[in-house]
Design an enzyme around this catalytic site. Sequence first.
Site, short mmCIF file in Angstrom:
data_model
loop_
_atom_site.label_atom_id
_atom_site.label_comp_id
_atom_site.label_asym_id
_atom_site.label_seq_id
_atom_site.Cartn_x
_atom_site.Cartn_y
_atom_site.Cartn_z
N CYS A 1 -8.37 -2.35 3.02
CA CYS A 1 -8.38 -3.43 4.42
C CYS A 1 -9.60 -3.68 5.29
O CYS A 1 -9.93 -4.86 5.41
CB CYS A 1 -6.99 -2.73 5.50
SG CYS A 1 -6.08 -2.14 5.18
N GLU B 1 -13.55 -12.96 -6.50
CA GLU B 1 -12.09 -12.52 -6.65
C GLU B 1 -10.72 -13.58 -6.05
O GLU B 1 -9.94 -14.17 -5.93
CB GLU B 1 -11.23 -10.76 -5.99
CG GLU B 1 -12.97 -10.22 -6.60
CD GLU B 1 -13.81 -9.78 -6.00
OE1 GLU B 1 -15.24 -10.73 -5.50
OE2 GLU B 1 -13.70 -8.79 -5.28
N SER C 1 -6.69 2.51 -2.74
CA SER C 1 -5.82 1.15 -2.89
C SER C 1 -5.82 -0.05 -3.62
O SER C 1 -7.19 -0.74 -3.16
CB SER C 1 -4.31 0.84 -1.50
OG SER C 1 -3.98 -0.37 -1.99
N LYS D 1 -15.94 -10.00 7.66
CA LYS D 1 -14.42 -10.97 7.01
C LYS D 1 -14.93 -12.33 6.61
O LYS D 1 -14.38 -12.30 5.95
CB LYS D 1 -13.61 -10.59 8.28
CG LYS D 1 -12.56 -9.20 8.09
CD LYS D 1 -11.52 -9.35 7.35
CE LYS D 1 -10.93 -8.13 7.95
NZ LYS D 1 -9.97 -7.75 6.48
N GLU E 1 -16.24 -11.16 3.01
CA GLU E 1 -15.17 -10.52 2.73
C GLU E 1 -14.38 -12.11 1.48
O GLU E 1 -13.52 -12.27 0.48
CB GLU E 1 -14.05 -10.24 3.43
CG GLU E 1 -12.32 -9.79 2.17
CD GLU E 1 -11.61 -9.57 3.03
OE1 GLU E 1 -10.86 -9.56 4.15
OE2 GLU E 1 -10.93 -7.62 2.66
N GLU F 1 2.49 2.46 -3.61
CA GLU F 1 0.98 2.26 -4.36
C GLU F 1 1.06 3.78 -3.67
O GLU F 1 0.97 5.43 -4.49
CB GLU F 1 0.09 2.11 -4.07
CG GLU F 1 -1.37 1.57 -5.33
CD GLU F 1 -2.42 0.79 -4.83
OE1 GLU F 1 -2.11 0.30 -4.00
OE2 GLU F 1 -2.91 0.79 -5.80
N GLU G 1 1.02 -1.26 0.08
CA GLU G 1 0.10 -0.37 0.25
C GLU G 1 1.03 0.97 -0.19
O GLU G 1 0.78 2.22 -0.70
CB GLU G 1 -0.93 0.00 0.95
CG GLU G 1 -2.26 0.61 1.12
CD GLU G 1 -3.31 0.40 1.75
OE1 GLU G 1 -4.28 -0.38 2.18
OE2 GLU G 1 -3.44 0.97 3.26
N CYS H 1 -11.34 -1.63 14.21
CA CYS H 1 -11.54 -3.24 14.50
C CYS H 1 -11.51 -3.39 15.93
O CYS H 1 -13.00 -4.31 15.89
CB CYS H 1 -10.65 -3.81 13.68
SG CYS H 1 -9.92 -3.72 12.30
#
Lengths: 581, 176
Positions: free
Chosen positions: A304, A371, A324, A363, A366, A287, A284, A508
């Site tokens: 994230c 993907e 990102s 999560k 996710e 980038e 990151e 979190c």
Amino acid sequence: MNVNLKINDRPVTVEAGSTILEAAEKLDIKIPTLCHFKMDCFHMEHRSASCRICVVEVKGRPNLAPACSTPVMEGMEVKTNTLRAINARRTILDLLLSDHPKDCLTCPKNLNCQLQELAQEMGLHHLLFKGEQSTYNKDLSSNAIARDLDKCIMCRRCETACNSVQTVGVLSGVGRGFKAVVAPAGLRPLAETECVFCGQCVQACPVGALSEIDYKYPVWRALNDPGKTVVVQTAPAVRVAIGESFGLEPGSISTGKMVAALRMLGFDKVFDTDFAADLTIMEETTELIERVKNNRDLPILTSCCPGWVKFLEHQFPELIYMPSTAKSPQQMFGAITKSYYAQKIGVAPENIVVVSVMPCLAKKYEASREEFSRNGVRDVDIVISTRELADMIREAGIQFDQLDEETYDSPLGESTGAAVIFGATGGVLEAALRTAADWIAGEDLQEIDFKAVRGLEGIKEATVKVGGLELKAAVCSGLGNARKLLEKIKRGEANYHAIEIMACPGGCLNGGGQPYHHGDTTILEKRMEALYRADAGLPIRKSHQNPSIQKLYEEFLGEPGSHCAHTLLHTTYIDRKHPKK
Amino acid sequence: MSDQCCCCSDCGAMPPELKRKFDELDRYIAELHPDDNPDRSRGFLIQILHRAQGLFGYLPEDVQKFVAARLKLSPAEVYGVISFYSYFTDKPVGRYKINVCTGTACFVKGASKVLDEFKRRLNIKEGETTEDGKFFLGALRCVGACSLAPVVMVNDKVYGNMTAEKVADILKECAE
């Protein structure tokens, strides 16, 4: 201006506009509440006064007053425990329970339920009313949040969390009277809505109407499959909260005990998401520097948090070029385990099971995104929350508080202080700044505490001078705050290079999968303080100095941002507002 | 209606008749200036839904999303309001919307007999539409015409002093 009043004959002075409940708190007089939910540090208050459990008697007032929403007045005389108030409260609770299932033994919120607690506190040992019971189908459509509306008491705390705090706007009161429920538009299942699975509704729900989709059993099954190598990763915020489930003080750092417990449960390798957090910083920050140097696609947004990413995809699809492209630490960990690590130990990726322990419910969603698999093998196989891990430890009969501390396995268990602070709002940005500053200056800088980006406030800003560059950064937690910031960016009123965004207020540490805090924000402050304490106590506090990360690049990935890194560690986003037909 | 639709991606394929209705609804909302005071925009919701149901006959999901986006409310909140009021419906209803008032005055004066007669003749239950899509039968609470109790509304037309015997006449009138 101050107001003087008496509660149970004791005088108290509070600010005008305060409620009877707040005045009573000042005197340490407890008035029972149920629908009321308040989190000062996030400017959140749910004061619908719908349950009436907090009724008290006010001298001169003909009816009883709900303490949570009745403002104090000069000379007011309040009695909290008159026979009339007690009888009313008992009747109200009795009526609430008449339409509530009594299957507490098998309820996911058993021993964490505020209705159960209330029944116990009020000593209700038999019920007078036997009324009609609501019956709805359970919504198990998503793989993150379960809805069991039979248990809903219509306090509507979830609506405040979803609509006012997060501005996701998925939940609303639907229908009227006995048939009223809290549901998405069109009574759709959650999986078909814009829900981002942040789980703030689950944290807000006082009963078992909202809970996580439970994945404990698939983990047990994997652990008992001799053909599988089962690897576990633990997110930063888990270690500072899991102790609460075993009676340890909030703010205890339980990393060593948790590692020991995971080994006793039978995981072949106990690794750390913190390793992957360091890896995220490598990608990151590369980038970030590239985009700042070329002045393109700014600001760069962190990626994230899966709840935040889904929010962006639904609500601001025109900005999907901004985050990102780096995958989240959880997904990077999965990808590296099933490539680099699989090669290293000579096990086929399909025979490795990656289990994540996350403070988060998003999560779970996710890990199931299309993907995140290669050749039909998922990067992360099973995701359990902090609460589910605590349940497994209890089920296995492990005395958590008695355990000797153990350390993570190598190499995917090595991490730095920069990674552990990912668990608090501002942590990802601070970690990135530590690495960016070193890289731009070309030296090992000593000033690495970026305190301006710490704390539980919803939006924080900082300008950091690194080398010849002046980096303007912002940190945002809670999706309502994210919406405000993104709208400013769209209007061209905000000029930042980098923005960290976390879906849950506070980051979190306040995730939807963490032990229930029931609105006690001091617990969250202690978790945050513990994360920064853990960071300060580590020998290495910058991601790029993690020796295992350096080795990973040498042996496998090449440079940060390399072709190999992009294949494994980067992703793309989807416009979910205008889905392709 | 602006070129870029706020709710769906298939505006290009929208039939002209439907587009005309959306345009009219958009003009109606614009005249209320909901953006002047965003905090109060939910105050316009019911009158807009009322107008929308008048235009479209019912409140399909696309219309709900459209109204939600124009008032900057969540679709869930708009749906919540629609589901609360028996007047609003998100299902297509018959060309003739027959609503029998079952408010207190009408109830006392025998509204249930009138309602039963409609059910018998149309062979549908309350809240349903006949198979040919012609008649919808519903029950309303007070329409504010208690002196004419019992009252039946067919679309916008009010029939007072109803009896079960008059039901056949009303249905015949609709058929003409």
